[in-house]
Write an enzyme that holds these catalytic residues in place. Structure first.
Site, PDB file in Angstrom:
ATOM      1  N   CYS A   1       9.824 -12.228 -23.720  1.00 37.91           N
ATOM      2  CA  CYS A   1      10.515 -13.494 -23.939  1.00 37.91           C
ATOM      3  C   CYS A   1      11.333 -13.924 -22.721  1.00 37.91           C
ATOM      4  CB  CYS A   1      11.411 -13.383 -25.164  1.00 37.91           C
ATOM      5  SG  CYS A   1      10.500 -12.741 -26.553  1.00 37.91           S
TER       6      CYS A   1
ATOM      7  N   ARG B   1       6.740  -6.076 -10.327  1.00 39.89           N
ATOM      8  CA  ARG B   1       6.710  -6.585  -8.947  1.00 39.89           C
ATOM      9  C   ARG B   1       6.584  -8.114  -8.843  1.00 39.89           C
ATOM     10  NH1 ARG B   1       3.571  -5.643  -5.376  1.00 39.89           N
ATOM     11  NH2 ARG B   1       5.027  -5.288  -3.715  1.00 39.89           N
TER      12      ARG B   1
ATOM     13  N   TYR C   1       9.854  -9.162  -7.003  1.00 35.96           N
ATOM     14  CA  TYR C   1       9.690  -9.401  -5.559  1.00 35.96           C
ATOM     15  C   TYR C   1       8.799 -10.606  -5.268  1.00 35.96           C
ATOM     16  CZ  TYR C   1      10.772  -4.319  -5.577  1.00 35.96           C
ATOM     17  OH  TYR C   1      11.308  -3.078  -5.793  1.00 35.96           O
TER      18      TYR C   1
ATOM     19  N   GLU D   1       6.657   9.456   6.144  1.00 33.70           N
ATOM     20  CA  GLU D   1       6.910   9.387   4.698  1.00 33.70           C
ATOM     21  C   GLU D   1       6.185   8.198   4.076  1.00 33.70           C
ATOM     22  OE1 GLU D   1      11.124   8.728   4.793  1.00 33.70           O
ATOM     23  OE2 GLU D   1      11.607  10.779   5.366  1.00 33.70           O
ATOM     24  N   PRO D   2       4.863   8.165   4.120  1.00 36.06           N
ATOM     25  CA  PRO D   2       4.172   7.022   3.524  1.00 36.06           C
ATOM     26  C   PRO D   2       4.177   7.084   2.001  1.00 36.06           C
ATOM     27  CG  PRO D   2       2.566   8.614   4.347  1.00 36.06           C
ATOM     28  CD  PRO D   2       3.920   9.168   4.674  1.00 36.06           C
TER      29      PRO D   2
ATOM     30  N   ARG E   1       3.630   3.621  -0.363  1.00 38.12           N
ATOM     31  CA  ARG E   1       2.714   2.543  -0.745  1.00 38.12           C
ATOM     32  C   ARG E   1       1.324   2.702  -0.121  1.00 38.12           C
ATOM     33  NH1 ARG E   1       4.576  -2.685  -2.072  1.00 38.12           N
ATOM     34  NH2 ARG E   1       6.544  -2.136  -1.090  1.00 38.12           N
TER      35      ARG E   1
HETATM   36  C1  LIG Z   1      10.710   4.112  -0.104  1.00 35.00           C
HETATM   37  C2  LIG Z   1      10.794   5.018   1.029  1.00 35.00           C
HETATM   38  C3  LIG Z   1       9.645   5.443   1.696  1.00 35.00           C
HETATM   39  C4  LIG Z   1       8.262   4.953   1.347  1.00 35.00           C
HETATM   40  O1  LIG Z   1       8.107   3.619   1.678  1.00 35.00           O
HETATM   41  P1  LIG Z   1       6.661   2.931   1.585  1.00 35.00           P
HETATM   42  O2  LIG Z   1       6.892   1.533   2.016  1.00 35.00           O
HETATM   43  O3  LIG Z   1       6.222   3.040   0.185  1.00 35.00           O
HETATM   44  O4  LIG Z   1       5.772   3.666   2.519  1.00 35.00           O
HETATM   45  C5  LIG Z   1       9.784   6.348   2.723  1.00 35.00           C
HETATM   46  N1  LIG Z   1      11.006   6.803   3.101  1.00 35.00           N
HETATM   47  C6  LIG Z   1      12.139   6.405   2.493  1.00 35.00           C
HETATM   48  C7  LIG Z   1      13.432   6.935   2.936  1.00 35.00           C
HETATM   49  C8  LIG Z   1      12.077   5.495   1.437  1.00 35.00           C
HETATM   50  O5  LIG Z   1      13.192   5.092   0.850  1.00 35.00           O
END
Ligand SMILES: *Cc1c(COP(=O)(O)O)cnc(C)c1O
Length: 420
Positions: free
Chosen positions: A343, A313, A317, A274-275, A277
């Site tokens: 502001c 961000r 962060y 699940e990429p 970023r």
């Molecule tokens: C946010 C998230 C991702 C993606 O994370 P990245 O750091 O953007 O790759 C994948 N799986 C789950 C469950 C997430 O919450």
């Protein structure tokens, strides 16, 4: 690969000049490169070779329909965390059979919607959620394919706000409880346990935390199989980091994939990743204009027309983003603080940054904002949401227009006793 290069001192995206887009769209705006999206996706895809891998783009990183559609056309699935995101993925052409649903607080309505659409799997994070899903699926006469999100209790060595795999985090089933909850799942109607999943955090730049977590989950799968469960899927989550300061990319997708194969391929499971970023982060910049150059008592400020509501961000962060002038025709450098109009002192993109001296009206680019940029924008200070532009070779298109002030203010309604 950098798709935002300088030609004769002028920043271009693929084959379009950033300044030309700015002239037409106005500032600030997000700007994405299609070639970069494809390059990142293909790097990942090729790294896994012939291993059975389903790439599910984590759409929360960038939910623009054109971005999701770009990945849909490359064959990507989607990882979604809300009904809204699932609707976006479906509308962009990602089939339900390639969508996985993550998140700690799936509601009854969200479960029902996903089931009716024929979702591939739910990544279940708790026992109450398991019971709820069983009830909803049974009521609808459906069977929900599920994995349990395991909390492996490993330190992802990333920013605390985006670390998700430690035992004190709200995510997942504690790994010591997984056998028990799987036994429960096997006894429930409407539920079919198909695998395990994990996601230990974001912007992870070392392989070790991944490897430690993947070893833990592989061991668990073996135990579950001994318990009699048929485990066919393993979802390894996202989290792979990207360079933010022009440094080398680490780990390389090939190294990551090689480790995955080494650690989990003996299980024979379908692998899901699940990429988020990684696929979009370096594919976007935020283009902004200098409004004023202000000399403070101690610092010089570039006050720009983008703000923390457009890109949160840095203030949320403490994220570092490279900031560069769109016109780099000379070599001088000066120290500036780069700040927005909101502001709050927190509305600061960078302090003491060495960059090309700029004047009012000059354009600058904040790099690596394709992930968790536009999606986290708000209208704070009644500023209009930033438009998004997608480039494809010599073409560009506005893929989200700038709303009008009426669009924003018109969302409010006067209470009846005030509107007389
Ligand atoms: C946010 C998230 C991702 C993606 O994370 P990245 O750091 O953007 O790759 C994948 N799986 C789950 C469950 C997430 O919450």
């Amino acid at each position: 690969m950098n798709f935002f290069e300088y030609r004769d001192g002028e920043m271009t995206v693929e084959n379009v000049k950033v300044a030309d887009i700015a002239k037409q769209v106005g500032t600030p705006f997000y700007l994405y490169s299609s070639a970069s999206l494809a390059y990142q996706y293909n790097q990942f895809k090729e790294a896994f070779g012939d291993l059975d891998v389903l790439i599910c783009y984590a759409v929360k990183a960038n939910t623009n329909q054109s971005v999701i559609k770009s990945f849909a056309e490359m064959g990507s699935g989607a990882d979604v965390v809300s009904e809204g995101e699932m609707r976006r993925a479906l509308l962009a052409g990602i089939p339900a059979k390639k969508i996985v649903y993550s998140g700690v607080a799936k509601t009854v309505d969200e479960m029902a919607f996903a089931l009716e659409q024929g979702i591939y799997q739910f990544n279940v994070e708790s026992e109450p959620e398991l019971y709820q899903l069983s009830e909803v699926a049974t009521r609808l006469g459906k069977v929900a394919d599920i994995t349990f999100r395991v909390n492996p209790d490993v330190d992802a060595k990333t920013h605390a706000k985006i670390s998700t795999g430690k035992s004190e985090n709200k995510f997942g089933v504690p790994w010591v409880n997984v056998r028990e909850i799987c036994a429960t799942a096997a006894s429930l109607s409407g539920i079919k346990l198909v695998g395990l999943d994990l996601h230990i955090g974001s912007q992870i730049t070392e392989l070790d935390p991944f490897e430690e977590a993947f070893k833990r989950i592989s061991g668990l799968i073996e135990t579950l199989r001994e318990d009699g469960h048929e485990i066919t899927r393993l979802d390894l989550g996202g989290g792979l980091g990207i360079p933010y300061q022009g440094e080398e990319l680490t780990p390389l997708p090939a190294e990551y994939a090689e480790m995955v194969k080494r650690v989990v391929s003996h299980l024979g499971c379908q692998i899901i990743i699940e990429p988020g970023r990684f696929l979009v982060g370096n594919a976007g910049i935020l283009v902004s204009k200098v409004v004023y150059v202000k000399k403070g008592q101690e610092r010089k400020f570039l006050i720009v027309d983008a703000a923390m509501n457009d890109l949160v961000r840095p203030s949320m962060y403490d994220a570092y983003h490279e900031i560069v002038s769109v016109n780099e025709s000379h070599q001088d450098r000066e120290l500036f603080d780069i700040v927005g109009p909101v502001c709050e002192t927190g509305d600061t993109f960078a302090t003491n940054r060495l960059i090309t001296p700029m004047e009012s009206g000059d354009l600058l680019a904040i790099r690596s904002v394709g992930a968790y940029g536009a999606v986290m924008a708000s209208t704070y200070n009644t500023r209009r949401l930033v438009p998004e532009v997608l480039v494809n070779d010599k073409e560009f298109a506005i893929v989200r227009p700038r709303p009008t002030y009426d669009d924003i203010i018109g969302l409010d309604q006067l209470a009846p006793w005030l509107s007389k």
